[in-house]
Design a protein around this motif. Structure first.
Motif, PDB file in Angstrom:
ATOM      1  N   PHE A  18      22.321  24.211   0.008  1.00 35.22           N
ATOM      2  CA  PHE A  18      21.128  24.080  -0.831  1.00 35.22           C
ATOM      3  C   PHE A  18      20.636  22.647  -0.703  1.00 35.22           C
ATOM      4  O   PHE A  18      21.409  21.758  -0.346  1.00 35.22           O
ATOM      5  N   PRO A  19      19.347  22.392  -0.975  1.00 34.21           N
ATOM      6  CA  PRO A  19      18.814  21.037  -0.811  1.00 34.21           C
ATOM      7  C   PRO A  19      19.144  20.128  -1.993  1.00 34.21           C
ATOM      8  O   PRO A  19      19.162  20.557  -3.141  1.00 34.21           O
ATOM      9  N   ILE A  20      19.395  18.874  -1.653  1.00 33.90           N
ATOM     10  CA  ILE A  20      19.633  17.811  -2.636  1.00 33.90           C
ATOM     11  C   ILE A  20      18.484  16.815  -2.521  1.00 33.90           C
ATOM     12  O   ILE A  20      18.080  16.450  -1.415  1.00 33.90           O
ATOM     13  N   LYS A  21      17.976  16.360  -3.672  1.00 41.07           N
ATOM     14  CA  LYS A  21      16.871  15.401  -3.661  1.00 41.07           C
ATOM     15  C   LYS A  21      17.258  14.143  -2.877  1.00 41.07           C
ATOM     16  O   LYS A  21      18.393  13.672  -2.993  1.00 41.07           O
ATOM     17  N   PRO A  22      16.306  13.608  -2.097  1.00 42.38           N
ATOM     18  CA  PRO A  22      16.590  12.382  -1.344  1.00 42.38           C
ATOM     19  C   PRO A  22      17.035  11.239  -2.263  1.00 42.38           C
ATOM     20  O   PRO A  22      16.564  11.131  -3.393  1.00 42.38           O
ATOM     21  N   LEU A  26      21.242  15.026  -7.035  1.00 43.41           N
ATOM     22  CA  LEU A  26      20.705  16.097  -7.860  1.00 43.41           C
ATOM     23  C   LEU A  26      20.130  17.212  -6.995  1.00 43.41           C
ATOM     24  O   LEU A  26      19.406  16.935  -6.034  1.00 43.41           O
ATOM     25  N   PRO A  27      20.415  18.465  -7.335  1.00 43.40           N
ATOM     26  CA  PRO A  27      19.848  19.578  -6.578  1.00 43.40           C
ATOM     27  C   PRO A  27      18.318  19.568  -6.627  1.00 43.40           C
ATOM     28  O   PRO A  27      17.721  19.208  -7.645  1.00 43.40           O
ATOM     29  N   ALA A  28      17.705  19.970  -5.529  1.00 46.35           N
ATOM     30  CA  ALA A  28      16.241  20.048  -5.459  1.00 46.35           C
ATOM     31  C   ALA A  28      15.739  21.415  -5.888  1.00 46.35           C
ATOM     32  O   ALA A  28      14.532  21.641  -5.946  1.00 46.35           O
ATOM     33  N   VAL A  29      16.658  22.330  -6.174  1.00 42.94           N
ATOM     34  CA  VAL A  29      16.288  23.670  -6.645  1.00 42.94           C
ATOM     35  C   VAL A  29      17.054  23.971  -7.925  1.00 42.94           C
ATOM     36  O   VAL A  29      18.210  23.570  -8.080  1.00 42.94           O
ATOM     37  N   ASP A  30      16.381  24.638  -8.861  1.00 50.29           N
ATOM     38  CA  ASP A  30      17.054  25.089 -10.070  1.00 50.29           C
ATOM     39  C   ASP A  30      17.972  26.254  -9.705  1.00 50.29           C
ATOM     40  O   ASP A  30      17.745  26.961  -8.724  1.00 50.29           O
ATOM     41  N   ASN A  31      19.000  26.447 -10.500  1.00 49.63           N
ATOM     42  CA  ASN A  31      19.912  27.567 -10.317  1.00 49.63           C
ATOM     43  C   ASN A  31      20.570  27.550  -8.937  1.00 49.63           C
ATOM     44  O   ASN A  31      20.787  28.587  -8.323  1.00 49.63           O
ATOM     45  N   TRP A  32      20.890  26.359  -8.464  1.00 51.52           N
ATOM     46  CA  TRP A  32      21.432  26.216  -7.108  1.00 51.52           C
ATOM     47  C   TRP A  32      22.713  27.019  -6.864  1.00 51.52           C
ATOM     48  O   TRP A  32      22.911  27.486  -5.746  1.00 51.52           O
ATOM     49  N   PRO A  33      23.587  27.226  -7.862  1.00 53.15           N
ATOM     50  CA  PRO A  33      24.787  28.017  -7.539  1.00 53.15           C
ATOM     51  C   PRO A  33      24.455  29.437  -7.067  1.00 53.15           C
ATOM     52  O   PRO A  33      25.149  29.990  -6.223  1.00 53.15           O
ATOM     53  N   ASP A  34      23.383  29.987  -7.609  1.00 56.25           N
ATOM     54  CA  ASP A  34      22.971  31.329  -7.195  1.00 56.25           C
ATOM     55  C   ASP A  34      22.068  31.310  -5.967  1.00 56.25           C
ATOM     56  O   ASP A  34      21.968  32.308  -5.253  1.00 56.25           O
ATOM     57  N   THR A  42      15.277  30.847   4.500  1.00 53.93           N
ATOM     58  CA  THR A  42      15.263  30.080   3.256  1.00 53.93           C
ATOM     59  C   THR A  42      15.548  28.611   3.524  1.00 53.93           C
ATOM     60  O   THR A  42      14.867  27.724   3.000  1.00 53.93           O
ATOM     61  N   ILE A  43      16.539  28.351   4.356  1.00 54.26           N
ATOM     62  CA  ILE A  43      16.897  26.964   4.689  1.00 54.26           C
ATOM     63  C   ILE A  43      15.734  26.273   5.387  1.00 54.26           C
ATOM     64  O   ILE A  43      15.381  25.140   5.046  1.00 54.26           O
ATOM     65  N   GLU A  44      15.111  26.931   6.331  1.00 54.66           N
ATOM     66  CA  GLU A  44      13.961  26.334   7.022  1.00 54.66           C
ATOM     67  C   GLU A  44      12.823  26.065   6.051  1.00 54.66           C
ATOM     68  O   GLU A  44      12.167  25.020   6.130  1.00 54.66           O
ATOM     69  N   ARG A  45      12.586  26.984   5.106  1.00 52.21           N
ATOM     70  CA  ARG A  45      11.519  26.783   4.116  1.00 52.21           C
ATOM     71  C   ARG A  45      11.828  25.572   3.243  1.00 52.21           C
ATOM     72  O   ARG A  45      10.956  24.737   3.001  1.00 52.21           O
ATOM     73  N   TRP A  46      13.064  25.444   2.769  1.00 48.86           N
ATOM     74  CA  TRP A  46      13.421  24.306   1.923  1.00 48.86           C
ATOM     75  C   TRP A  46      13.212  22.992   2.650  1.00 48.86           C
ATOM     76  O   TRP A  46      12.601  22.072   2.106  1.00 48.86           O
ATOM     77  N   TRP A  47      13.695  22.878   3.881  1.00 50.41           N
ATOM     78  CA  TRP A  47      13.588  21.598   4.594  1.00 50.41           C
ATOM     79  C   TRP A  47      12.190  21.357   5.163  1.00 50.41           C
ATOM     80  O   TRP A  47      11.887  20.257   5.582  1.00 50.41           O
ATOM     81  N   GLU A  51      11.710  17.111   4.541  1.00 46.06           N
ATOM     82  CA  GLU A  51      12.683  16.968   5.620  1.00 46.06           C
ATOM     83  C   GLU A  51      13.780  15.960   5.287  1.00 46.06           C
ATOM     84  O   GLU A  51      14.791  15.873   5.984  1.00 46.06           O
ATOM     85  N   ASN A  52      13.594  15.188   4.198  1.00 47.69           N
ATOM     86  CA  ASN A  52      14.582  14.193   3.805  1.00 47.69           C
ATOM     87  C   ASN A  52      15.603  14.709   2.798  1.00 47.69           C
ATOM     88  O   ASN A  52      16.456  13.940   2.343  1.00 47.69           O
ATOM     89  N   TYR A  53      15.505  15.995   2.426  1.00 50.76           N
ATOM     90  CA  TYR A  53      16.519  16.548   1.535  1.00 50.76           C
ATOM     91  C   TYR A  53      17.898  16.319   2.131  1.00 50.76           C
ATOM     92  O   TYR A  53      18.096  16.454   3.345  1.00 50.76           O
ATOM     93  N   ASN A  54      18.843  15.967   1.287  1.00 50.37           N
ATOM     94  CA  ASN A  54      20.242  15.938   1.697  1.00 50.37           C
ATOM     95  C   ASN A  54      20.781  17.359   1.614  1.00 50.37           C
ATOM     96  O   ASN A  54      20.100  18.262   1.126  1.00 50.37           O
ATOM     97  N   ILE A  55      22.001  17.561   2.056  1.00 53.36           N
ATOM     98  CA  ILE A  55      22.568  18.905   2.121  1.00 53.36           C
ATOM     99  C   ILE A  55      23.648  19.058   1.069  1.00 53.36           C
ATOM    100  O   ILE A  55      24.627  18.309   1.063  1.00 53.36           O
ATOM    101  N   GLY A  56      23.447  20.039   0.193  1.00 52.63           N
ATOM    102  CA  GLY A  56      24.475  20.404  -0.769  1.00 52.63           C
ATOM    103  C   GLY A  56      25.254  21.584  -0.218  1.00 52.63           C
ATOM    104  O   GLY A  56      24.698  22.435   0.473  1.00 52.63           O
ATOM    105  N   VAL A  57      26.540  21.628  -0.519  1.00 53.64           N
ATOM    106  CA  VAL A  57      27.409  22.700  -0.057  1.00 53.64           C
ATOM    107  C   VAL A  57      28.017  23.375  -1.277  1.00 53.64           C
ATOM    108  O   VAL A  57      28.589  22.706  -2.144  1.00 53.64           O
TER     109      VAL A  57
END
Length: 71
Positions: A18-22, A26-34, A42-47, A51-57
């Motif tokens: 999931f994306p993390i704010k640059p 902090l997650p860049a999307v609400d409800n990131w666990p789901d 989805t990943i391509e749409r988020w980035w 394009e500077n979002y960090n990567i959450g795992v």
């Protein structure tokens, strides 16, 4: 490789991302666990949004993460 490429690579290994704010942890999307996903579209749409979002795992189910700060 850019961050989107790495996110897609992790997803290809079955790791939900999931994306993390640059400049943040902090997650860049609400409800990131789901919303954490391996879905390529989805990943391509988020980035495409930032394009500077960090990567959450999403951890669990045998996945662990190490957060190394260089500051």
């Amino acid at each position: 490789m850019n961050k989107r490429d790495y996110a897609l690579k992790y997803a290809g290994l079955g790791i939900r991302v999931f994306p993390i704010k640059p400049q943040s942890k902090l997650p860049a999307v609400d409800n990131w666990p789901d919303l954490a996903t391996t879905d390529k579209a989805t990943i391509e749409r988020w980035w495409t949004i930032d394009e500077n979002y960090n990567i959450g795992v999403a951890t669990g189910n045998g996945v662990i993460a190490i957060d190394a700060d260089t500051k």
